[in-house]
Design an enzyme around this catalytic site. Structure first.
Site, PDB file in Angstrom:
ATOM      1  N   ILE A  12       0.852  -1.271  -0.023  1.00  0.00           N
ATOM      2  CA  ILE A  12       0.011  -0.032  -0.018  1.00  0.00           C
ATOM      3  C   ILE A  12       0.938   1.384   0.050  1.00  0.00           C
ATOM      4  O   ILE A  12       0.838   2.368  -0.597  1.00  0.00           O
ATOM      5  CB  ILE A  12      -0.789  -0.154   1.237  1.00  0.00           C
ATOM      6  N   ALA A 117      -1.470   3.773  10.167  1.00  0.00           N
ATOM      7  CA  ALA A 117      -2.326   3.063   9.296  1.00  0.00           C
ATOM      8  C   ALA A 117      -2.459   1.834  10.222  1.00  0.00           C
ATOM      9  O   ALA A 117      -1.470   1.056  10.937  1.00  0.00           O
ATOM     10  CB  ALA A 117      -1.314   2.127   8.170  1.00  0.00           C
ATOM     11  N   TYR A 150      -0.516  -9.783  16.263  1.00  0.00           N
ATOM     12  CA  TYR A 150      -0.652  -8.628  15.458  1.00  0.00           C
ATOM     13  C   TYR A 150      -1.579  -7.628  15.900  1.00  0.00           C
ATOM     14  O   TYR A 150      -1.536  -6.519  15.687  1.00  0.00           O
ATOM     15  CB  TYR A 150      -0.916  -9.322  14.068  1.00  0.00           C
TER      16      TYR A 150
END
Ligand code: UDP
Length: 331
Positions: A12, A117, A150
């Site tokens: 990205i 992000a 995560y």
């Protein structure tokens, strides 16, 4: 304006850097090339206004110098992908938490606005609002297995960013990316669309994990990039969290069939048990689709490409990349 993109050599990040460069911004990419690659930005290297710095977000000095040299920051540098994280949990937690803290500290020191992000992973298990779609104000229900390292690291990033906003007045915008698709996305990290497209074009079995009833929605990377750039331009987005994704839901079985049909090839669709695909103890998310009304309301924007258009582009791109290895069309 000069823009710092951490993780700008990633999937990205490289598209974001390219889009900002095309708008006339100067770009500094800070990336340690751990999951990103020079290949992703090679076409930008010689363009005027583009600069690449090899360095880690764990290196406080590299972060500080990079932030000081820019006017605004998009922080996409992270250890990404559930599989990598499952294999290297310590590195993941360190990179995502310490790295983000370095970026936030440097932004505070130099007075820079920053986009953080985040990921749809942080919604955790299948707990949804009434619509069945994940909404920014839903509760987060993370499980106890290591798979959730995560999500936990990114949830901490979000709370850190919101704390810097609330406590210190740092302008931050947080975006939760849902499944995003486009060129240069590595099938190596388990991403389903590039994997299925490549498998179909090579005439190999298309590997559906589990029974394939799990649901996802896919966003074209250019649409996701447009959304984050717009969010950074709007003061009302500061201190807020936004889903960035598509509401166009599909099961993984339907996706496999659609891709097979669109390639015109006759690959077999096979089912692989989760344990075999990910190892023991893996929990998949059954239903992951965002509610993007907050994004729409705030910037008047929603993704433009349908699933079929996304797949058409991915098939075209992958066909070109694979060249002579692509199977002949049948029928
Ligand atoms: N998946 C699959 N076959 C593959 C790769 C992925 O069936 O070869 C499934 C995966 O189990 C998940 C969905 O496709 O249910 C999306 O996987 P991906 O890794 O792209 O993203 P996730 O939504 O899991 O972050």
């Amino acid at each position: 304006m000069k823009v710092l993109v951490t993780g700008g050599a990633g999937f990205i990040g490289s598209h974001l850097a390219e889009a900002l460069l095309a708008r006339g911004e100067g770009i500094l990419v800070l990336d340690d090339l751990s999951t990103g690659s020079l290949q992703n930005i090679i076409h930008l290297m010689r363009r005027p206004g583009f600069e690449f710095r090899l360095g880690s977000i764990l290196d406080m000095r590299a972060v500080d110098e990079s932030v000081a040299a820019c006017d605004v920051v998009y922080h996409l540098g992270a250890a990404v992908g559930v599989r990598l994280v499952f294999e290297q949990p310590v590195r993941t937690m360190e990179t995502n938490v310490q790295g983000t803290q370095h970026v936030l500290d440097a932004c505070l020191r130099h007075g820079r606005k920053v986009l953080i992000a985040s990921t749809s992973e942080i919604y955790g298990k299948d707990a949804q609002s009434g619509t069945g779609r994940f909404r920014e104000d839903d509760d987060i229900t993370i499980g106890s297995s290591m798979r959730w390292c995560y999500a936990t690291s990114k949830a901490l990033d979000e709370f850190l960013a919101r704390a810097y906003y609330a406590d210190k007045g740092l302008p931050v915008v947080i975006t939760r990316f849902f499944n995003t698709v486009g060129p240069r996305q590595s099938p190596a990290y388990g991403m389903v669309v590039p994997r299925f497209v490549e498998q179909a074009l090579l005439g190999r079995p298309i590997t559906v994990y589990g029974d394939g009833s799990q649901v996802r929605s896919f966003t074209w990377v250019g649409d996701a990039v447009e959304a984050v750039v717009r969010l950074m331009e709007v003061p009302a987005a500061e201190g807020e969290v936004f889903n960035v994704g598509s509401e166009d839901a599909v099961t993984i079985c339907e996706l496999a069939e659609l891709i097979r049909g669109m390639t015109g090839l006759a690959s077999e669709i096979v089912h692989i048990p989760y344990e075999q695909a990910y190892g023991p103890g893996f929990e998949d998310i059954h239903y992951r689709v965002p509610d993007i009304s907050k994004l729409r309301r705030t910037v008047g924007y929603a993704p433009t490409l349908s699933l079929r258009e996304i797949l058409e582009r991915m098939i075209g791109y992958t066909r070109e990349r694979l060249g002579g290895k692509v199977q002949e069309t049948v029928g």
